[in-house]
Each structure stands twice: as C-alpha cells, then as structure tokens.
Design a protein around this motif. Structure first.
Motif, PDB file in Angstrom:
ATOM      1  N   ASP A  13       1.049  -1.467   0.098  1.00  0.00           N
ATOM      2  CA  ASP A  13      -0.250  -0.355   0.165  1.00  0.00           C
ATOM      3  C   ASP A  13       1.197   1.279   0.210  1.00  0.00           C
ATOM      4  N   ASP A  14       1.589   0.789  -0.717  1.00  0.00           N
ATOM      5  CA  ASP A  14       2.609   2.378  -0.521  1.00  0.00           C
ATOM      6  C   ASP A  14       2.663   3.335  -2.419  1.00  0.00           C
ATOM      7  N   GLY A  15       1.905   3.028  -2.840  1.00  0.00           N
ATOM      8  CA  GLY A  15       1.004   4.031  -3.569  1.00  0.00           C
ATOM      9  C   GLY A  15       1.870   3.469  -5.444  1.00  0.00           C
ATOM     10  N   LYS A  16       2.686   2.559  -5.042  1.00  0.00           N
ATOM     11  CA  LYS A  16       3.739   2.122  -6.810  1.00  0.00           C
ATOM     12  C   LYS A  16       2.711   1.315  -7.976  1.00  0.00           C
ATOM     13  N   ALA A  17       3.119   1.440  -8.944  1.00  0.00           N
ATOM     14  CA  ALA A  17       2.262   0.469  -9.406  1.00  0.00           C
ATOM     15  C   ALA A  17       2.258  -0.617  -9.464  1.00  0.00           C
ATOM     16  N   ASP A  18       0.982  -2.274 -10.125  1.00  0.00           N
ATOM     17  CA  ASP A  18       1.562  -3.559  -8.890  1.00  0.00           C
ATOM     18  C   ASP A  18       2.751  -3.762  -9.471  1.00  0.00           C
ATOM     19  N   GLY A  19       3.354  -3.990 -10.830  1.00  0.00           N
ATOM     20  CA  GLY A  19       4.593  -4.341 -11.318  1.00  0.00           C
ATOM     21  C   GLY A  19       5.422  -4.575 -11.293  1.00  0.00           C
ATOM     22  N   ALA A  20       5.740  -2.297 -10.433  1.00  0.00           N
ATOM     23  CA  ALA A  20       6.825  -1.728 -10.235  1.00  0.00           C
ATOM     24  C   ALA A  20       7.816  -3.068  -9.304  1.00  0.00           C
ATOM     25  N   MET A  21       8.908  -2.308  -9.070  1.00  0.00           N
ATOM     26  CA  MET A  21       9.896  -3.144  -8.008  1.00  0.00           C
ATOM     27  C   MET A  21      10.358  -2.073  -6.950  1.00  0.00           C
ATOM     28  N   ARG A  22      10.382  -2.789  -5.733  1.00  0.00           N
ATOM     29  CA  ARG A  22      10.533  -2.397  -4.892  1.00  0.00           C
ATOM     30  C   ARG A  22      11.844  -3.022  -3.750  1.00  0.00           C
ATOM     31  N   THR A  23      11.722  -1.909  -3.273  1.00  0.00           N
ATOM     32  CA  THR A  23      13.499  -2.352  -2.740  1.00  0.00           C
ATOM     33  C   THR A  23      13.402  -3.385  -1.219  1.00  0.00           C
ATOM     34  N   ILE A  24      14.500  -3.957  -0.898  1.00  0.00           N
ATOM     35  CA  ILE A  24      14.591  -4.933   0.108  1.00  0.00           C
ATOM     36  C   ILE A  24      13.591  -4.605   1.016  1.00  0.00           C
ATOM     37  N   GLY A  25      14.035  -3.757   1.863  1.00  0.00           N
ATOM     38  CA  GLY A  25      13.178  -2.720   3.026  1.00  0.00           C
ATOM     39  C   GLY A  25      11.927  -3.197   3.249  1.00  0.00           C
ATOM     40  N   GLU A  26      11.262  -2.772   1.000  1.00  0.00           N
ATOM     41  CA  GLU A  26       9.975  -2.200   1.223  1.00  0.00           C
ATOM     42  C   GLU A  26       9.161  -4.022   1.172  1.00  0.00           C
ATOM     43  N   LEU A  48      14.647 -17.644  -6.871  1.00  0.00           N
ATOM     44  CA  LEU A  48      14.929 -16.103  -6.052  1.00  0.00           C
ATOM     45  C   LEU A  48      15.960 -14.958  -6.172  1.00  0.00           C
ATOM     46  N   LYS A  49      16.067 -14.479  -6.977  1.00  0.00           N
ATOM     47  CA  LYS A  49      16.803 -13.200  -7.898  1.00  0.00           C
ATOM     48  C   LYS A  49      16.534 -11.881  -8.515  1.00  0.00           C
ATOM     49  N   PRO A  50      16.623 -10.985  -7.355  1.00  0.00           N
ATOM     50  CA  PRO A  50      16.240 -10.042  -7.053  1.00  0.00           C
ATOM     51  C   PRO A  50      17.656  -9.445  -8.405  1.00  0.00           C
ATOM     52  N   LEU A  51      17.015  -8.295  -8.801  1.00  0.00           N
ATOM     53  CA  LEU A  51      18.146  -7.359  -9.353  1.00  0.00           C
ATOM     54  C   LEU A  51      18.744  -6.823  -8.716  1.00  0.00           C
ATOM     55  N   LYS A  52      20.289  -6.744  -9.294  1.00  0.00           N
ATOM     56  CA  LYS A  52      21.603  -6.082  -7.854  1.00  0.00           C
ATOM     57  C   LYS A  52      21.829  -4.387  -9.007  1.00  0.00           C
ATOM     58  N   ARG A  53      21.855  -3.504  -8.051  1.00  0.00           N
ATOM     59  CA  ARG A  53      21.715  -2.091  -8.896  1.00  0.00           C
ATOM     60  C   ARG A  53      23.688  -2.522  -8.146  1.00  0.00           C
ATOM     61  N   SER A  54      24.064  -0.973  -8.576  1.00  0.00           N
ATOM     62  CA  SER A  54      25.194  -0.722  -8.140  1.00  0.00           C
ATOM     63  C   SER A  54      25.276   0.132  -5.938  1.00  0.00           C
ATOM     64  N   GLY A  55      26.578  -1.546  -5.940  1.00  0.00           N
ATOM     65  CA  GLY A  55      26.411  -0.927  -4.492  1.00  0.00           C
ATOM     66  C   GLY A  55      25.655  -2.506  -3.705  1.00  0.00           C
ATOM     67  N   GLY A  56      24.804  -2.956  -4.544  1.00  0.00           N
ATOM     68  CA  GLY A  56      24.562  -4.571  -4.263  1.00  0.00           C
ATOM     69  C   GLY A  56      22.734  -4.347  -3.192  1.00  0.00           C
ATOM     70  N   ARG A  57      22.493  -2.852  -4.466  1.00  0.00           N
ATOM     71  CA  ARG A  57      20.965  -2.231  -3.531  1.00  0.00           C
ATOM     72  C   ARG A  57      20.086  -3.865  -4.962  1.00  0.00           C
ATOM     73  N   ARG A  58      19.040  -4.046  -3.547  1.00  0.00           N
ATOM     74  CA  ARG A  58      18.647  -5.726  -4.036  1.00  0.00           C
ATOM     75  C   ARG A  58      17.077  -4.524  -5.086  1.00  0.00           C
ATOM     76  N   LEU A  59      16.766  -4.829  -6.021  1.00  0.00           N
ATOM     77  CA  LEU A  59      15.342  -5.132  -6.649  1.00  0.00           C
ATOM     78  C   LEU A  59      14.636  -5.799  -6.890  1.00  0.00           C
ATOM     79  N   TYR A  60      12.971  -6.099  -6.399  1.00  0.00           N
ATOM     80  CA  TYR A  60      12.545  -7.008  -5.920  1.00  0.00           C
ATOM     81  C   TYR A  60      11.137  -6.486  -6.916  1.00  0.00           C
ATOM     82  N   ARG A  61      11.517  -7.753  -8.997  1.00  0.00           N
ATOM     83  CA  ARG A  61      10.206  -7.194  -9.227  1.00  0.00           C
ATOM     84  C   ARG A  61       8.874  -8.725  -8.921  1.00  0.00           C
TER      85      ARG A  61
END
Length: 145
Positions: A13-26, A48-61
């Motif tokens: 319930d964060d206002g993002k679109a359904d298919g939006a990527m979310r951080t590991i914290g979210e 289970l393979k989230p995308l990893k951005r620079s600095g190891g930041r994970r983005l879950y699809r």
C-alpha cells in the motif's frame, strides 16, 4: 507463481504500480521478514533472484515477490523446512498447494492486504492460528483423496 503480477499488487500500500520494483526494505516490511532472512533465502532458493544495482542494492520484481510469497507460505505458514520448501517449489507442488488453498477456505487477497497495510493494527494471533489450521486441514483432505 504464474499470477505474479496480481499477487504482488495487494500486498503493498505504497502508491507504486503493481509491477513496480521494490527494495528489500519494502518487501521486508510488507511480509514481516527481516532483510537478512530474505538475503539468506536468495542463497537457498535459486529461483529467487532480485536485480542487484550498484552497491548491492536489491530490487525485487513482481516474480521475485511472488516467490517470496510462496516461500513464506511454505516455511512460515505450512511448516516446511527450507529443504522441503525448495523441493516443493522445484517439483511444482507449491503451485498446486497454492491453487488448492485458493479453492478452499484460504485468506483472501483483501484480508492479506489489510494485514500488510502500514496502518493495519498489530497482527492478530488468532488469525494466524486459523490460517495454519486451515492449511493443515487442506493437506489432510488432499492426503485422503
């Protein structure tokens, strides 16, 4: 898991679109699972393979969120070990168990969304026990068939 887009939407319930990527914290906040547990699950479950951005930041699809949903259900609600959950996912039994639950008296997506919304009251322990008992009942009924 095939309905990854639809299962990812109501959990947040964060206002993002359904298919939006979310951080590991979210994802961690939505499921009530600590980030280090999610990182450990990435090691234990090859799918289970989230995308990893620079600095190891994970983005879950959305498909990663669907996998977390399945793992969480198997491990934390149905009592599987990690090894057992990995086998169930690999053999496709996790999907059939999920569809059986949807047909039975499972918790609806609206109930799940209400439990996971940021303004939801504290977890209701009675509801969790009810969910576990329903899952046990469904497994027993399936074993008798």
């Amino acid at each position: 898991m095939s309905d990854a887009g639809s299962s990812a939407g109501p959990l947040f319930d964060d206002g993002k679109a359904d298919g939006a990527m979310r951080t590991i914290g979210e994802v961690s906040a939505a499921f009530g699972i600590k980030p280090h547990v999610l990182r450990y699950w990435e090691q234990q479950f090859p799918s289970l393979k989230p995308l990893k951005r620079s600095g190891g930041r994970r983005l879950y699809r959305s498909e990663d969120i669907a996998m977390v949903t399945t793992i969480d259900r198997l491990v934390n609600k149905e009592g599987y070990t990690l090894k057992g959950a990995r086998k169930a996912i690999a053999s496709g039994k996790a999907d059939s168990a999920n569809s059986e639950q949807r047909q039975g008296a499972a918790v609806t997506q609206a109930e799940t969304a209400a439990m996971l919304s940021p303004d939801a009251p504290a977890r209701q322990p009675g509801l969790e026990v009810t969910q576990q008992l329903r899952a046990i009942r469904d497994r027993l009924a399936a074993a008798l068939d």
